[in-house]
Motif scaffolding. Structure first.
Motif, mmCIF file in Angstrom:
data_model
loop_
_atom_site.group_PDB
_atom_site.id
_atom_site.type_symbol
_atom_site.label_atom_id
_atom_site.label_comp_id
_atom_site.label_asym_id
_atom_site.label_seq_id
_atom_site.Cartn_x
_atom_site.Cartn_y
_atom_site.Cartn_z
ATOM 1 N N TYR A 91 24.622 -14.360 -31.444
ATOM 2 C CA TYR A 91 23.427 -14.084 -30.272
ATOM 3 C C TYR A 91 23.755 -15.407 -29.428
ATOM 4 C CZ TYR A 91 19.731 -13.228 -27.354
ATOM 5 O OH TYR A 91 18.943 -13.183 -26.249
ATOM 6 N N CYS A 92 23.811 -16.507 -29.787
ATOM 7 C CA CYS A 92 23.730 -17.629 -29.032
ATOM 8 C C CYS A 92 25.208 -18.025 -28.513
ATOM 9 C CB CYS A 92 23.379 -18.886 -29.904
ATOM 10 S SG CYS A 92 21.600 -19.007 -30.181
ATOM 11 N N HIS B 40 22.661 -23.176 -25.895
ATOM 12 C CA HIS B 40 23.155 -21.989 -26.720
ATOM 13 C C HIS B 40 24.318 -22.320 -27.567
ATOM 14 C CE1 HIS B 40 19.959 -19.387 -25.373
ATOM 15 N NE2 HIS B 40 20.223 -19.608 -24.078
ATOM 16 N N LEU B 41 25.280 -22.704 -26.900
ATOM 17 C CA LEU B 41 26.585 -23.150 -27.593
ATOM 18 C C LEU B 41 26.401 -24.179 -28.763
ATOM 19 C CD1 LEU B 41 29.714 -23.094 -27.868
ATOM 20 C CD2 LEU B 41 29.750 -25.202 -26.421
ATOM 21 N N ILE B 42 25.321 -25.060 -28.859
ATOM 22 C CA ILE B 42 25.235 -26.109 -29.672
ATOM 23 C C ILE B 42 24.512 -25.329 -30.995
ATOM 24 C CG2 ILE B 42 23.829 -28.134 -30.534
ATOM 25 C CD1 ILE B 42 24.399 -29.209 -27.572
ATOM 26 N N PHE C 50 25.750 -17.842 -24.658
ATOM 27 C CA PHE C 50 26.517 -19.136 -23.889
ATOM 28 C C PHE C 50 27.768 -18.598 -23.110
ATOM 29 C CE2 PHE C 50 30.311 -21.682 -24.044
ATOM 30 C CZ PHE C 50 29.796 -22.897 -23.318
ATOM 31 N N LEU C 51 28.367 -17.448 -23.641
ATOM 32 C CA LEU C 51 29.512 -16.749 -22.789
ATOM 33 C C LEU C 51 28.675 -16.286 -21.501
ATOM 34 C CD1 LEU C 51 31.740 -15.424 -25.755
ATOM 35 C CD2 LEU C 51 32.208 -17.260 -24.359
ATOM 36 N N SER C 52 27.764 -15.461 -21.569
ATOM 37 C CA SER C 52 27.158 -14.875 -20.333
ATOM 38 C C SER C 52 26.661 -16.059 -19.565
ATOM 39 C CB SER C 52 25.909 -14.278 -20.967
ATOM 40 O OG SER C 52 25.155 -13.703 -19.796
ATOM 41 N N PHE C 53 26.291 -17.162 -20.103
ATOM 42 C CA PHE C 53 26.034 -18.343 -19.152
ATOM 43 C C PHE C 53 27.382 -18.803 -18.368
ATOM 44 C CE2 PHE C 53 26.399 -22.933 -19.012
ATOM 45 C CZ PHE C 53 25.633 -23.160 -18.199
ATOM 46 N N ILE C 54 28.318 -19.020 -19.106
ATOM 47 C CA ILE C 54 29.653 -19.411 -18.547
ATOM 48 C C ILE C 54 30.051 -18.292 -17.275
ATOM 49 C CG2 ILE C 54 31.832 -20.046 -19.065
ATOM 50 C CD1 ILE C 54 30.210 -22.163 -19.739
ATOM 51 N N THR C 55 30.233 -17.169 -17.808
ATOM 52 C CA THR C 55 30.659 -16.157 -16.752
ATOM 53 C C THR C 55 30.019 -16.144 -15.653
ATOM 54 O OG1 THR C 55 29.649 -14.273 -18.088
ATOM 55 C CG2 THR C 55 32.053 -14.848 -18.524
ATOM 56 N N ARG C 56 28.555 -16.341 -15.763
ATOM 57 C CA ARG C 56 27.626 -16.133 -14.496
ATOM 58 C C ARG C 56 27.888 -17.531 -13.770
ATOM 59 N NH1 ARG C 56 22.611 -14.166 -18.060
ATOM 60 N NH2 ARG C 56 23.066 -12.014 -18.156
ATOM 61 N N ALA D 6 19.523 -27.785 -13.389
ATOM 62 C CA ALA D 6 19.817 -28.744 -14.359
ATOM 63 C C ALA D 6 19.216 -27.975 -15.477
ATOM 64 C CB ALA D 6 19.409 -30.036 -13.864
ATOM 65 N N GLN D 7 18.066 -27.530 -15.498
ATOM 66 C CA GLN D 7 17.350 -26.997 -16.578
ATOM 67 C C GLN D 7 18.137 -25.648 -17.020
ATOM 68 O OE1 GLN D 7 13.293 -25.640 -16.157
ATOM 69 N NE2 GLN D 7 12.623 -27.937 -15.502
ATOM 70 N N HIS D 8 18.815 -25.026 -16.046
ATOM 71 C CA HIS D 8 19.680 -23.819 -16.340
ATOM 72 C C HIS D 8 20.913 -24.223 -17.312
ATOM 73 C CE1 HIS D 8 21.250 -19.862 -16.240
ATOM 74 N NE2 HIS D 8 22.286 -20.378 -15.652
ATOM 75 N N ARG D 9 21.526 -25.333 -16.721
ATOM 76 C CA ARG D 9 22.862 -25.525 -17.217
ATOM 77 C C ARG D 9 22.470 -26.259 -18.872
ATOM 78 N NH1 ARG D 9 25.006 -28.535 -12.126
ATOM 79 N NH2 ARG D 9 25.966 -27.136 -11.210
ATOM 80 N N VAL D 10 21.415 -26.916 -19.034
ATOM 81 C CA VAL D 10 20.919 -27.422 -20.249
ATOM 82 C C VAL D 10 20.774 -26.297 -21.273
ATOM 83 C CG1 VAL D 10 19.172 -28.769 -21.598
ATOM 84 C CG2 VAL D 10 20.102 -29.629 -19.443
ATOM 85 N N ASN D 11 20.015 -25.440 -20.564
ATOM 86 C CA ASN D 11 19.759 -24.144 -21.453
ATOM 87 C C ASN D 11 21.192 -23.279 -21.988
ATOM 88 O OD1 ASN D 11 17.020 -24.493 -21.865
ATOM 89 N ND2 ASN D 11 16.594 -23.308 -19.957
ATOM 90 N N GLY D 12 21.913 -23.335 -21.182
ATOM 91 C CA GLY D 12 23.252 -22.575 -21.253
ATOM 92 C C GLY D 12 24.034 -23.295 -22.506
ATOM 93 N N TRP D 13 24.101 -24.473 -22.110
ATOM 94 C CA TRP D 13 24.944 -25.253 -23.070
ATOM 95 C C TRP D 13 24.197 -25.605 -24.394
ATOM 96 C CZ3 TRP D 13 29.993 -26.238 -22.948
ATOM 97 C CH2 TRP D 13 30.678 -26.035 -21.885
#
Length: 173
Positions: free
Chosen positions: A150-151, A96-98, A155-161, A87-94
């Motif tokens: 950069y962010c 980046h988009l914000i 985020f795109l890296s988070f989504i693709t992973r 969950a922490q990983h998901r929050v951190n990923g999203w």
């Protein structure tokens, strides 16, 4: 994607070096101003304006993306420390988009102000000297744009992973 990450990491290092250089030049400039003031009773013209409109902006805004890249920015983790690692990983990923979206909004608004100041040839009078300040408004644009890029890339890296991890999990089921 990896090529873009390497490129933006190199750009971050260069602009962070410029930020550090701005701090060093600011220290030298202020020291020379103080020496000139006390030794010759004549301060260097425009020191306050140059420090406020150039050195400080370069030192603060250009390295924003590098601070994010190295996880050196301030984080408030009151709630997220209680979340699972996933969950922490998901929050951190999203997050980046914000941050990226916010940085692009800031870039857009700052660019409007910078263009307005460019067209009006904005400057500051300090003593008998006129110091052009309109170029300094583009520094904020550059820093926030780089942060946004950069962010969004993170985020795109988070989504693709995440998509790859989900595909791998489904393949093992």
């Amino acid at each position: 994607m990896k090529h873009m990450e390497r490129l933006i990491n190199k750009v971050n290092k260069v602009v962070t070096f410029l930020g550090g250089l701005a701090i060093a030049l600011m220290m030298i400039h202020i020291s020379l101003d103080i020496l000139a003031r006390f030794l010759f009773n004549t301060p260097l013209p425009g020191t306050i304006t140059i420090v406020a409109h150039y050195y400080m902006l370069i030192a603060i805004f250009l390295p924003l993306a590098y601070a994010e890249q190295t996880n050196s920015s301030i984080a408030v983790e009151i709630l997220t420390t209680r979340f699972s690692h996933k969950a922490q990983h998901r929050v951190n990923g999203w997050t980046h988009l914000i941050i990226g979206a916010t940085a692009f909004v800031m870039t857009s608004e700052a660019f409007k102000v910078a263009i307005k100041n460019y067209h009006s040839n904005t400057s500051v009078m300090q003593g008998d000297y006129t110091i052009i300040t309109w170029p300094s408004y583009f520094i904020l644009c550059a820093g926030t744009f780089l942060l946004g890029c950069y962010c969004v890339l993170r985020f795109l890296s988070f989504i693709t992973r995440s998509e790859r991890a989900t595909a791998v999990e489904e393949a093992h089921v």
